[in-house]
Design an enzyme around this catalytic site. Structure first.
Site, PDB file in Angstrom:
ATOM      1  N   HIS A   1       0.794  -1.235   0.000  1.00  0.00           N
ATOM      2  CA  HIS A   1       0.000   0.000   0.000  1.00  0.00           C
ATOM      3  C   HIS A   1       0.822   1.279   0.000  1.00  0.00           C
ATOM      4  CE1 HIS A   1       0.895  -0.387   4.304  1.00  0.00           C
ATOM      5  NE2 HIS A   1       0.768   0.919   4.347  1.00  0.00           N
TER       6      HIS A   1
HETATM    7  N1  UDP Z   1      -2.110  -5.599   9.294  1.00  0.00           N
HETATM    8  C1  UDP Z   1      -3.381  -5.901   9.729  1.00  0.00           C
HETATM    9  N2  UDP Z   1      -4.343  -6.156   8.796  1.00  0.00           N
HETATM   10  C2  UDP Z   1      -4.081  -6.117   7.447  1.00  0.00           C
HETATM   11  C3  UDP Z   1      -2.768  -5.787   7.029  1.00  0.00           C
HETATM   12  C4  UDP Z   1      -1.808  -5.517   7.980  1.00  0.00           C
HETATM   13  O1  UDP Z   1      -3.644  -5.978  10.924  1.00  0.00           O
HETATM   14  O2  UDP Z   1      -5.018  -6.334   6.662  1.00  0.00           O
HETATM   15  C5  UDP Z   1      -1.115  -5.296  10.333  1.00  0.00           C
HETATM   16  C6  UDP Z   1       0.214  -5.956  10.144  1.00  0.00           C
HETATM   17  O3  UDP Z   1       0.228  -7.250  10.688  1.00  0.00           O
HETATM   18  C7  UDP Z   1       1.122  -5.011  10.883  1.00  0.00           C
HETATM   19  C8  UDP Z   1       0.504  -3.649  10.655  1.00  0.00           C
HETATM   20  O4  UDP Z   1      -0.843  -3.913  10.252  1.00  0.00           O
HETATM   21  O5  UDP Z   1       1.057  -5.255  12.264  1.00  0.00           O
HETATM   22  C9  UDP Z   1       1.231  -2.864   9.616  1.00  0.00           C
HETATM   23  O6  UDP Z   1       0.496  -1.732   9.289  1.00  0.00           O
HETATM   24  P1  UDP Z   1       0.692  -0.949   7.913  1.00  0.00           P
HETATM   25  O7  UDP Z   1       1.204  -1.885   6.896  1.00  0.00           O
HETATM   26  O8  UDP Z   1      -0.594  -0.253   7.663  1.00  0.00           O
HETATM   27  O9  UDP Z   1       1.731   0.176   8.277  1.00  0.00           O
HETATM   28  P2  UDP Z   1       3.334   0.222   8.266  1.00  0.00           P
HETATM   29  O10 UDP Z   1       3.826  -0.852   9.154  1.00  0.00           O
HETATM   30  O11 UDP Z   1       3.790   0.074   6.869  1.00  0.00           O
HETATM   31  O12 UDP Z   1       3.636   1.572   8.802  1.00  0.00           O
END
Ligand code: UDP
Length: 357
Positions: free
Chosen positions: A207
């Site tokens: 994303h």
């Molecule tokens: N995650 C979730 N549901 C989903 C996809 C990801 O709970 O459908 C969790 C994933 O396991 C991780 C977190 O969301 O703990 C990551 O969030 P995101 O990818 O939105 O943000 P980033 O880590 O890239 O800042």
């Protein structure tokens, strides 16, 4: 000690969950939800599954350009801070909610505690990197998830206000990742209807702005997954829902299962049971590492270089060929290597604020 915590996005709910539970034992926490993530599966579900206290303030701010969102948040958060007069503002990670809150607090001379400080991509082309750098620069207490984060801050002459506490994502993973059985996980297909998790599957999340701003990149990633020996489960972030659906239909993608975003308990359960993981998420890279699963990160730079040892996590270009090659590299696991702390970051975060209060 009175702390105003500002969260707004999925990864922040996860970190705030573990810290809130420790903080509220002996201190007062006022929880502010900016509204940056608002869909039920991106917000409410996390509060329910992780038993996060109901926000005291829900600002309902999302959408618009980065500046519009950040500006509106600053105005609303300033009002909350003025009426609550906390000892600390506590923020996590690198979203617009993080930066908006830090800016509002710093100008009111309220000390800012930044958790997950010192993470660096070394590229200002990435919007999250701008949020991280600015928040660290004006923060009072910079708490890092790894020793490497601490070293980054020392290089920026911020070492005197920085402490390595460990990663609250690791705390959360230890506490919650075994709370769901894979047989009980239900996926809501974007095409409609509920589907069970296949016995053998890959886990895909994608994303980042860099990977979703045009069709070509996302299509390459989908084609890579399509060529594997098992289906890929892909919970689609609302940001690229339309594009993902369109590309899957136009290109007759059949092995990538597009689903609604899943809850944290489901996501960590998918991590633990997947063959391998392909992602551009900072959180998912680390969870793959915690679970000992091979990960390929579709991104040009490493924000968590700690995970990149022994091919446990390899960077790939947004090209099907490169993703497939990187997935085939065998990982070597060193059981003694624990760069993200001991699973008690939350206690250290609260203690560090107490010491500085
Ligand atoms: N995650 C979730 N549901 C989903 C996809 C990801 O709970 O459908 C969790 C994933 O396991 C991780 C977190 O969301 O703990 C990551 O969030 P995101 O990818 O939105 O943000 P980033 O880590 O890239 O800042």
């Amino acid at each position: 000690m009175k702390v105003v915590t500002v969260v707004g996005a999925r990864p922040q709910f996860i970190k705030a969950a573990v810290v809130s539970h420790v903080l509220r034992k002996n201190h007062t926490e006022i929880l502010v939800h900016t509204g940056q993530h608002f869909d039920r599966n991106m917000s409410e579900l996390f509060f329910e599954e992780m038993d996060i206290p109901k926000p005291d303030y829900n600002l309902g701010i999302s959408g618009g350009t980065h500046a519009q969102m950040t500006g509106r948040m600053m105005i609303a958060i300033e009002e909350v801070l003025q009426s609550e007069s906390p000892d600390w503002l506590l923020v996590y990670g690198d979203t617009n909610s993080t930066l908006a809150a830090a800016l509002a607090a710093a100008k009111l001379h309220i000390p800012v505690c930044h958790v997950e400080a010192g993470a660096r991509l070394h590229s200002l082309n990435n919007p999250e990197e701008i949020n991280r750098i600015c928040t660290d620069r004006i923060g009072t207490l910079l708490l890092t998830s790894t020793e490497n984060g601490l070293n980054e801050l020392k290089k920026e002459n911020l070492g005197d206000r920085s402490v390595f506490v460990g990663d609250p994502m690791y705390d959360a993973f230890r506490i919650y990742s075994e709370k769901r059985n894979i047989r009980d996980v239900r996926l809501e297909s974007l095409a409609g209807g509920e589907i069970p998790v296949p016995d053998k599957f890959y886990y895909l999340t994608c994303h980042r702005e860099e990977n979703t701003k045009d069709d070509i990149t996302l299509l390459e990633i989908l084609m890579a997954m399509e060529s594997l020996d098992a289906p890929a489960i892909y919970p689609v972030h609302p940001r690229n829902r339309e594009r993902a659906l369109k590309l899957a239909v136009e290109n007759r993608i059949s092995k990538v299962v597009l689903t609604e975003p899943v809850g944290y308990l489901e996501s960590t359960c998918l991590v633990c049971n997947a063959e391998k993981i392909v992602t551009d998420s900072g959180g998912l890279q680390r969870e793959a590492f915690f679970a000992g699963k091979k990960c390929v990160t579709v991104f040009p730079l490493a924000v968590w270089p700690e995970t990149m040892v022994g091919h446990r996590n390899d960077l790939a270009k947004p090209e099907a060929k490169d993703i497939i090659v990187k997935l085939s590299l065998k990982q070597e696991i060193d059981g003694g290597y624990h760069p993200f702390g001991d699973g008690h970051a939350a206690e250290r975060i609260v203690a560090a604020m107490m010491k500085g209060a």
